[in-house]
Design an enzyme around this catalytic site. Structure first.
Site, short mmCIF file in Angstrom:
data_model
loop_
_atom_site.label_atom_id
_atom_site.label_comp_id
_atom_site.label_asym_id
_atom_site.label_seq_id
_atom_site.Cartn_x
_atom_site.Cartn_y
_atom_site.Cartn_z
N LYS A 176 -1.13 -0.49 -4.84
CA LYS A 176 -1.79 0.85 -4.90
C LYS A 176 -0.81 1.68 -5.45
O LYS A 176 -0.55 2.60 -4.34
CB LYS A 176 -2.78 0.90 -3.80
N GLY A 219 4.03 1.05 1.31
CA GLY A 219 5.17 0.80 1.19
C GLY A 219 5.87 0.65 2.40
O GLY A 219 7.06 0.31 2.47
N LYS A 220 5.32 1.34 3.36
CA LYS A 220 5.97 1.62 4.61
C LYS A 220 6.64 0.33 5.26
O LYS A 220 7.85 0.25 5.59
CB LYS A 220 5.28 2.32 5.46
N ASP A 240 0.72 -1.25 -0.04
CA ASP A 240 0.20 -0.27 0.05
C ASP A 240 0.86 1.19 0.03
O ASP A 240 1.50 1.72 -1.16
CB ASP A 240 -0.80 0.02 1.16
N LEU A 273 7.47 -2.89 4.08
CA LEU A 273 8.34 -3.35 3.34
C LEU A 273 9.67 -2.38 3.65
O LEU A 273 10.78 -3.00 3.52
CB LEU A 273 8.24 -3.62 2.09
#
Ligand code: IMP
Length: 178
Positions: free
Chosen positions: A134, A108-109, A106, A111
């Site tokens: 997204k 990316g935080k 979403d 990962l």
């Protein structure tokens, strides 16, 4: 398939079970070709990825291993902010070809915090497979090596994804009706 209600919200059908399975078979075929001599280690991030990981792994036709972890988020120092920590990661990743399996990337935080921790163990390759992403919500750009579907920035439910604990068992994916 029709509109369903979960807790206080309504969701409409978005990706059907047949389309999901078809796309996951294609992803597994591509990975089987790319990784056939690597004996890859798949690391699935719970809870959301359990269905995708199970189906993807079932469709692989090469020697491969799988392990399941949970990520716990806790408050770090002022400079580190929130930190994620893997629970249940027993494998030594040194020299291995590792595939991280996510339900959805979403912002990316998650990962962006977790991948550097894995890099420390010096895997041979560190790849990411995500069923969904997204792009409009992405704040921390993540390279997704194997992607199922790019979707608009709307809340999704089903096939492992939950809304406040419910909906993970649905075999298809639904989108929030706004
Ligand atoms: P990120 O750190 O923002 O990339 O968040 C990733 C995690 O947020 C995913 O693994 C999901 O558990 C959760 N998530 C993000 N978008 C959705 C959604 O539309 N429905 C359900 N869970 C979501």
């Amino acid at each position: 398939m029709s509109v369903i209600q979960v807790h206080d919200k309504k969701f409409q059908p978005y990706i059907g079970a047949t389309e999901l399975q078809q796309r996951i078979r294609e992803m597994a075929a591509e990975m089987s070709r790319d990784l056939k001599d690597e004996r890859p280690l798949f690391i699935a991030i719970l809870n959301g990825s359990f269905m995708f990981a199970g189906d993807l792994f079932k469709y692989l036709n090469i020697p491969a291993e799988i392990s399941f972890i949970k990520l716990a988020s806790y408050k770090g120092t002022k400079s580190t902010g929130n930190v994620v920590q893997a629970i249940g990661l027993d494998e030594d990743l040194f020299g291995r070809t590792v595939v991280i399996v996510e339900d959805i990337v979403d912002t990316g935080k998650t990962l962006s915090q977790f991948l550097p921790q894995l890099e420390h163990q010096q895997p041979k390759k560190l790849l990411v497979a995500s069923l969904l992403t997204k792009p409009e919500a992405m704040v921390h750009p993540i390279k997704i090596d194997y992607l199922g579907f790019s979707v608009p920035n709307k809340f999704l439910l089903g096939y492992g994804l939950d809304y406040d604990g419910l909906g993970r068992n649905l075999p298809e994916i639904y989108q929030l009706v706004e």
